[in-house]
Design a protein around this motif. Structure first.
Motif, PDB file in Angstrom:
ATOM      1  N   TYR A 195       0.818  -1.217   0.000  1.00 38.63           N
ATOM      2  CA  TYR A 195       0.000   0.000   0.000  1.00 38.63           C
ATOM      3  C   TYR A 195       0.853   1.270   0.000  1.00 38.63           C
ATOM      4  CZ  TYR A 195       0.808   0.680   5.040  1.00 38.63           C
ATOM      5  OH  TYR A 195       1.372   0.896   6.281  1.00 38.63           O
ATOM      6  N   LYS A 196       2.174   1.114   0.188  1.00 36.34           N
ATOM      7  CA  LYS A 196       3.071   2.260   0.141  1.00 36.34           C
ATOM      8  C   LYS A 196       3.772   2.332  -1.219  1.00 36.34           C
ATOM      9  CE  LYS A 196       4.158   2.764   5.063  1.00 36.34           C
ATOM     10  NZ  LYS A 196       5.257   2.966   6.041  1.00 36.34           N
ATOM     11  N   VAL A 197       4.313   3.512  -1.515  1.00 32.92           N
ATOM     12  CA  VAL A 197       5.181   3.647  -2.676  1.00 32.92           C
ATOM     13  C   VAL A 197       6.606   3.381  -2.195  1.00 32.92           C
ATOM     14  CG1 VAL A 197       6.042   5.165  -4.494  1.00 32.92           C
ATOM     15  CG2 VAL A 197       3.669   5.378  -3.717  1.00 32.92           C
ATOM     16  N   ASN A 198       7.157   2.273  -2.634  1.00 28.97           N
ATOM     17  CA  ASN A 198       8.504   1.880  -2.225  1.00 28.97           C
ATOM     18  C   ASN A 198       9.505   2.470  -3.215  1.00 28.97           C
ATOM     19  OD1 ASN A 198       7.794  -0.067   0.029  1.00 28.97           O
ATOM     20  ND2 ASN A 198       6.605  -0.916  -1.672  1.00 28.97           N
ATOM     21  N   VAL A 199      10.346   3.368  -2.718  1.00 28.01           N
ATOM     22  CA  VAL A 199      11.237   4.145  -3.576  1.00 28.01           C
ATOM     23  C   VAL A 199      12.686   3.705  -3.396  1.00 28.01           C
ATOM     24  CG1 VAL A 199      12.057   6.459  -4.195  1.00 28.01           C
ATOM     25  CG2 VAL A 199       9.689   6.127  -3.408  1.00 28.01           C
ATOM     26  N   LEU A 200      13.349   3.443  -4.505  1.00 27.11           N
ATOM     27  CA  LEU A 200      14.789   3.217  -4.483  1.00 27.11           C
ATOM     28  C   LEU A 200      15.476   4.572  -4.636  1.00 27.11           C
ATOM     29  CD1 LEU A 200      17.523   1.827  -4.726  1.00 27.11           C
ATOM     30  CD2 LEU A 200      16.949   1.218  -7.090  1.00 27.11           C
ATOM     31  N   TYR A 201      16.172   4.995  -3.596  1.00 28.84           N
ATOM     32  CA  TYR A 201      16.911   6.253  -3.648  1.00 28.84           C
ATOM     33  C   TYR A 201      18.375   5.929  -3.906  1.00 28.84           C
ATOM     34  CZ  TYR A 201      19.055  10.645  -2.070  1.00 28.84           C
ATOM     35  OH  TYR A 201      19.799  11.801  -1.992  1.00 28.84           O
ATOM     36  N   LYS A 235      11.122  10.895   5.427  1.00 30.03           N
ATOM     37  CA  LYS A 235      10.760  10.825   6.844  1.00 30.03           C
ATOM     38  C   LYS A 235       9.402  11.473   7.088  1.00 30.03           C
ATOM     39  CE  LYS A 235      12.599  11.939  11.445  1.00 30.03           C
ATOM     40  NZ  LYS A 235      13.750  12.539  12.173  1.00 30.03           N
ATOM     41  N   ASP A 236       9.167  12.618   6.476  1.00 24.78           N
ATOM     42  CA  ASP A 236       7.908  13.340   6.665  1.00 24.78           C
ATOM     43  C   ASP A 236       6.723  12.612   6.032  1.00 24.78           C
ATOM     44  OD1 ASP A 236       9.313  15.303   7.979  1.00 24.78           O
ATOM     45  OD2 ASP A 236       9.433  16.654   6.247  1.00 24.78           O
ATOM     46  N   LYS A 237       6.969  11.825   4.993  1.00 22.29           N
ATOM     47  CA  LYS A 237       5.893  11.153   4.257  1.00 22.29           C
ATOM     48  C   LYS A 237       5.864   9.644   4.504  1.00 22.29           C
ATOM     49  CE  LYS A 237       4.640  14.975   2.233  1.00 22.29           C
ATOM     50  NZ  LYS A 237       3.341  15.612   2.557  1.00 22.29           N
ATOM     51  N   LYS A 238       6.365   9.232   5.647  1.00 23.61           N
ATOM     52  CA  LYS A 238       6.515   7.799   5.889  1.00 23.61           C
ATOM     53  C   LYS A 238       5.190   7.047   5.970  1.00 23.61           C
ATOM     54  CE  LYS A 238       7.011   8.133  10.938  1.00 23.61           C
ATOM     55  NZ  LYS A 238       7.917   7.841  12.058  1.00 23.61           N
ATOM     56  N   ASP A 253      12.559   4.611  11.253  1.00 27.35           N
ATOM     57  CA  ASP A 253      11.792   3.482  10.714  1.00 27.35           C
ATOM     58  C   ASP A 253      11.148   3.781   9.363  1.00 27.35           C
ATOM     59  OD1 ASP A 253       9.923   5.317  11.506  1.00 27.35           O
ATOM     60  OD2 ASP A 253       8.703   3.918  12.674  1.00 27.35           O
ATOM     61  N   TYR A 254      11.602   4.818   8.676  1.00 28.80           N
ATOM     62  CA  TYR A 254      10.976   5.187   7.408  1.00 28.80           C
ATOM     63  C   TYR A 254      11.710   4.622   6.193  1.00 28.80           C
ATOM     64  CZ  TYR A 254      14.558   8.886   7.174  1.00 28.80           C
ATOM     65  OH  TYR A 254      15.745   9.585   7.144  1.00 28.80           O
ATOM     66  N   GLY A 255      12.788   3.893   6.438  1.00 32.90           N
ATOM     67  CA  GLY A 255      13.527   3.306   5.328  1.00 32.90           C
ATOM     68  C   GLY A 255      14.631   2.395   5.805  1.00 32.90           C
ATOM     69  N   LEU A 298       9.901  15.237  -6.591  1.00 30.69           N
ATOM     70  CA  LEU A 298       9.775  13.924  -5.957  1.00 30.69           C
ATOM     71  C   LEU A 298       8.428  13.802  -5.269  1.00 30.69           C
ATOM     72  CD1 LEU A 298      10.935  11.215  -5.009  1.00 30.69           C
ATOM     73  CD2 LEU A 298      12.045  12.437  -3.118  1.00 30.69           C
ATOM     74  N   ALA A 299       8.014  14.852  -4.577  1.00 33.65           N
ATOM     75  CA  ALA A 299       6.743  14.816  -3.832  1.00 33.65           C
ATOM     76  C   ALA A 299       5.565  14.555  -4.759  1.00 33.65           C
ATOM     77  CB  ALA A 299       6.552  16.132  -3.086  1.00 33.65           C
ATOM     78  N   ASP A 300       5.532  15.236  -5.915  1.00 32.62           N
ATOM     79  CA  ASP A 300       4.394  15.067  -6.821  1.00 32.62           C
ATOM     80  C   ASP A 300       4.410  13.720  -7.531  1.00 32.62           C
ATOM     81  OD1 ASP A 300       3.299  17.472  -6.148  1.00 32.62           O
ATOM     82  OD2 ASP A 300       4.050  18.563  -7.886  1.00 32.62           O
ATOM     83  N   VAL A 301       5.581  13.234  -7.907  1.00 28.37           N
ATOM     84  CA  VAL A 301       5.658  11.929  -8.565  1.00 28.37           C
ATOM     85  C   VAL A 301       5.210  10.831  -7.617  1.00 28.37           C
ATOM     86  CG1 VAL A 301       7.218  10.221  -9.581  1.00 28.37           C
ATOM     87  CG2 VAL A 301       7.454  12.635 -10.201  1.00 28.37           C
ATOM     88  N   VAL A 302       5.677  10.877  -6.378  1.00 34.44           N
ATOM     89  CA  VAL A 302       5.261   9.887  -5.382  1.00 34.44           C
ATOM     90  C   VAL A 302       3.755   9.949  -5.171  1.00 34.44           C
ATOM     91  CG1 VAL A 302       5.337   9.341  -2.911  1.00 34.44           C
ATOM     92  CG2 VAL A 302       7.473   9.722  -4.170  1.00 34.44           C
TER      93      VAL A 302
END
Length: 482
Positions: free
Chosen positions: A296-302, A326-329, A368-370, A443-447
Motif C-alpha cells: 500500500y506504500k510507494v517503495n522508492v529506491l533512492y 521521513k515526513d511522508k513515511k 523506521d521510514y527506510g 519527488l513529492a508530486d511523482v510519489v
C-alpha cells in the motif's frame, strides 16, 4: 581438449600425412623408412594420449592404414580426425572480477560460457586493496565469499595463471594502478594479464547512458584486445575521442583511431540481461526487508552516486531528500542505496564530509521510514521497489528503466524543488513515459501520483537479445580464427 593441445595434435597429423607420402617416394630406402616409422610411432602415441574413446577408435583405424601404406585411406582418416579435433576443442575462459557488487557486468557472459560445450569457464575473484587519502594501501580485500552461491569461484592465490594460459580473460576493472579509492593487486594489472591469454576483454562495470556518459581512457582499455560497449553512441564517441587517447599514449591520432575501430564494439550489456531476468524466484525478498516493503506504500529506491556528492562537495541534497521520506513515511518507504564505495571515497577524496556522512547514516538507521541497501547486488532494490529516484549519470538509474517502472531523474544541484507541471499533466506523462526529470517534476508530486494510481507500479519489460550469449559467441568465433 585445449586449443594448444589441438594445435599439437594437428601438427602430428601433418607429420603423419607428410610421412606417408615420403614412404611412398622412398619405400626402398630403409633409412628413410625407419625414420618415418619412428615419427609415426611418436605422433600416434601423442594422438592416443589426448583422444577420448571415439577419437582413439579413429586413431587405431589410422594405424592400420599406415601399416598398409594406404595413402588414400590414411589421408581420408587424417581429414576425419582433423574434423573430430576441431569439434572437440574446449576454450579456457577466465573471468576476473574484483568487486562482487560489480559481478553483474560479467555474469550473463559467464552463464553463456558455462553452458557452452566449447568453453571451460572459471571465475577467479581477484585481490584488491583499499587506499587512504595518500593512495597508500590500508586493507587487503578479496570478495570471493560475497559472490552468489551458484557461482563456483576459484581462490586467486591458488590459481596458476602463468601455466594455465587461458584463451580469454574478462575483466571489469580498467584502472590498474590509477584508481584513487581501490587498487587491484599488481599481478592483475591489465598489461600483465595480457601476457598470459590470447584475448583480454574489458567489459565496463557501468551502463553507458547515451548523451550523458563520458569517454574514459584507462590502462585496461589500452591493453585489452576488445573493449565491449553497450551503445552505438559509446562506440562513436570513443572513436571520435581518438585525439585525446593519442595524447595520453603519445601516438599518432590515425593509428589510435584505427585501433579503436577494431577494439571498441557494441555487443550489449550483461547488466541489462540481469534486469530482464529478475523474478520473485531468483530475487528473494531479503529477510531484513520483510514486513517493511508494503504494497500500500510507494517503495522508492533512492540511488545516491559518488559523482553528485563529489561535484556538490556537500550532503545537503541527500539530507533534504531523506527528510522528505521521513515526513511522508505514512505512504512512502525508501530503500536508500548509497554507492558501495561512498564511504571509502569520502575517506580518500572528501574527508571533511566523513563525520557528517556517518552521523547521517546512524540517524537514518535509527529511524523506521527506510532501510539502507547493503546487499552486494543492487538488483534486490531494483526488483522490489515501485520507482527509482537517482541521478541520470548513474548506471543503476539507467538500468532501472529496463524494468518499465517509473524513474525520476535527480537534479543534484537543487535541494528543494517544486513541480512546474500540473498534476493532471504529470499523470498523463507518467502513463506515456516511464522517465521524468527534475526540476520539471518534483519527488513529492511523482510519489503522490503513483500512490493514487497503483497501475503505475507495474513495469513493462522489453524483449531484448541476451548480450551475454552474444558476447560469448563473438569472442569464441574470434579465438577459433587465431
Amino acid at each position: 581438449m585445449r586449443k594448444k593441445t589441438a594445435i599439437e595434435m594437428t601438427k602430428c597429423l601433418d607429420d603423419i600425412s607428410s610421412g606417408i607420402e615420403m614412404i611412398g617416394n622412398f619405400k626402398d630406402n630403409k633409412y628413410v623408412v625407419s625414420k618415418v616409422e619412428k615419427m609415426f610411432k611418436e605422433n600416434l602415441a601423442k594422438l592416443d594420449s589426448e583422444m577420448d574413446d571415439i577419437g582413439k577408435e579413429q586413431v587405431e583405424t589410422l594405424k592400420e592404414a599406415i601399416k598398409s601404406v594406404d595413402t588414400t585411406e590414411t589421408n581420408r582418416l587424417i581429414s576425419e580426425i582433423r574434423t573430430f579435433i576441431s569439434k572437440n576443442i574446449v576454450y579456457k575462459v577466465v573471468f576476473m572480477p574484483y568487486k562482487a557488487s560489480m559481478w553483474d557486468s560479467l555474469e550473463s557472459i559467464w552463464m553463456a560460457a558455462d553452458k557452452d560445450e566449447r568453453c571451460e569457464a572459471l571465475v577467479v575473484p581477484i585481490t584488491y586493496y583499499e587506499l587512504d587519502d595518500k593512495r597508500n594501501p590500508i586493507k587487503k580485500v578479496n570478495e570471493r565469499d560475497l559472490f552468489p552461491e551458484y557461482v563456483n569461484t576459484v581462490n586467486d592465490e591458488e590459481y596458476d595463471l602463468e601455466n594455465d594460459l587461458p584463451d580469454i580473460i574478462y575483466i571489469h576493472n580498467p584502472y590498474d594502478n590509477t584508481n584513487f579509492v581501490t587498487r587491484v593487486d599488481s599481478r592483475y594489472y591489465s598489461w600483465n594479464l595480457k601476457k598470459y591469454c590470447e584475448k583480454l576483454v574489458y567489459i565496463p562495470y557501468y551502463k553507458w547512458v547515451d548523451g550523458v556518459s563520458a569517454t574514459d581512457f584507462r590502462p585496461g582499455m589500452y591493453h585489452a584486445d576488445y573493449a565491449v560497449q553497450n551503445s552505438e553512441d559509446a562506440v562513436a564517441r570513443y572513436i571520435d575521442s581518438a585525439d585525446e587517447y593519442a595524447r595520453i599514449l603519445g601516438t599518432e591520432v590515425m593509428e589510435v583511431k584505427e585501433s579503436l575501430k577494431r577494439k571498441v564494439i557494441n555487443l550489449g550489456s550483461p547488466e541489462v540481461d540481469k534486469v530482464m531476468s529478475l523474478s520473485e524466484e531468483n530475487t528473494l525478498l531479503p529477510e531484513a526487508w520483510k514486513g517493511k516493503i508494503l504494497k500500500y506504500k510507494v517503495n522508492v529506491l533512492y540511488n545516491t552516486t559518488l559523482t553528485e556528492v563529489i561535484r556538490a562537495r556537500s550532503l545537503e541534497k541527500v539530507k533534504e531528500t531523506l527528510n522528505f521520506f521521513k515526513d511522508k513515511k505514512d505512504k512512502v518507504f525508501v530503500i536508500w542505496r548509497p554507492h558501495p564505495l561512498m564511504r571509502q571515497t569520502l575517506i580518500s577524496m572528501l574527508p571533511n564530509l566523513l563525520k557528517e556522512y556517518d552521523e547521517l547514516m546512524e540517524e537514518f538507521c535509527n529511524e523506521d521510514y527506510g532501510i539502507i541497501d547493503t546487499n552486494a547486488s543492487m538488483y534486490y532494490s531494483i526488483f522490489w521497489t515501485d520507482m527509482c529516484y537517482g541521478c541520470n549519470i548513474s548506471s543503476l538509474t539507467e538500468l532501472y528503466k529496463y524494468t518499465g517502472k517509473i524513474v525520476l531523474q535527480d537534479f543534484p544541484e537543487m535541494a528543494k524543488i517544486t513541480s512546474n507541471i500540473a498534476k493532471g499533466d504529470l499523470l498523463n506523462k507518467l502513463k506515456n513515459t516511464t522517465v521524468v526529470k527534475e526540476p520539471e517534476c518534483s519527488l513529492a508530486d511523482v510519489v503522490n501520483v503513483i500512490s493514487n494510481n497503483i497501475e503505475l507500479k507495474i513495469g513493462k519489460k522489453l524483449n531484448l537479445e541476451n548480450s551475454g550469449e552474444k558476447i560469448n559467441n563473438y569472442m569464441i568465433d574470434i579465438i577459433k580464427k587465431i
